[in-house]
Design a protein around this motif. Sequence first.
Motif: not given
Length: 360
Positions: A19-20, A23, A277, A280, A289, A316, A337, A339, A352, A354
């Motif tokens: 996922q990193l 993004m 994490n 995020h 970001c 999360n 979001h 993944y 996750h 927000t």
Amino acid sequence: MAHRILPPGSTIGMLGDGQLGRMTALAAARLGYKTHVYAPGSQGSPGAQVAAAVTSAGWDDLEALEAFARSVDVVTLEWENVPVAVVEHLNRFTPVHPGGKVLSVAQDRVEEKSFVNALGIGTAPWRAARSADEVAAAVAEIGPRCILKSTRLGYDGKGQARIEPGSDPAEAWAAIGSDAGIVEGFVSFTCEVSVIVARGLDGRMAAYPAVENRHKDGILDRTIAPARVAAETAAEAERVARRIAEALGLVGVLAVEMFVTPDGGVLVNEMAPRPHNSGHWTMDACHSCQFEQLVRAVCGLPLGSVERVADAEMENLIGADADRWPELMAEPGARLHLYGKAESRPGRKMGHVTRLHPRS
């Protein structure tokens, strides 16, 4: 010193397909860059779903690695445990950020603690251990309440064993499943915070405000931005993160997790030379970001603004938590979001959410 600026239209190579990477690729696309993912078995993975190109090959496939390196303009990573030899091989053909020096420190907890302590930065008391007998000796020296961790590859609570008064060091040693460990003493702390700092090719840095992290079952559960700590504590946490990034010669982003002590000081717990994490929340609450900062840093661009437009709380979504997506999509102001992971499993990060609040 002059450095190379990669213009939009260039291709960023990404080591890792989670996922990193996903993004980061999305942030790169917004700035006009393409991403080429390299990872074993990456077809259909979160990163591969949004990449312009994918190479699915092993870390030991030198021909595939060379072909990948020649197809991109720069290489970065979303996972700090890529073998250092891979980075060194790729660097023969194209720049790689962060480089092998950074990874060699970040991959080994003993190296990491030694590096941080050599900078005059505090950590919990620790001792290296390579056997149950050495664990017992470390516990006798540090104190009866400790945590034993494998020196490599442990994350989200994996490769760890708590040691309490009366615990059997041999059982703890067997539990971590490693031939090298580190015994860390427990410290009194009021909360855990982290700081994410970006550092460009020109050495300039930009740090996000310290955030407060809350864990559940060894996995990050929530991040509160900014951290509810004294201004002096937040400033010291940022200073520590900047100092480490500079000493490493980092190009990219670095997350430093720290314990806040009762007197307002900070002790470094862990660091990760990649998006994290606990960063995020920056996707929804900051002008630039953490993923965009990584793209800017490795491409030689000016770093973006880290100013936050709102306070935030990131939650999360672990395992079945992601099944709440219909209600989260219907919740006013919630920014969801997901993944793209096909299978939900206990302990697996699926996404996750927000929630933003007016700046305090």
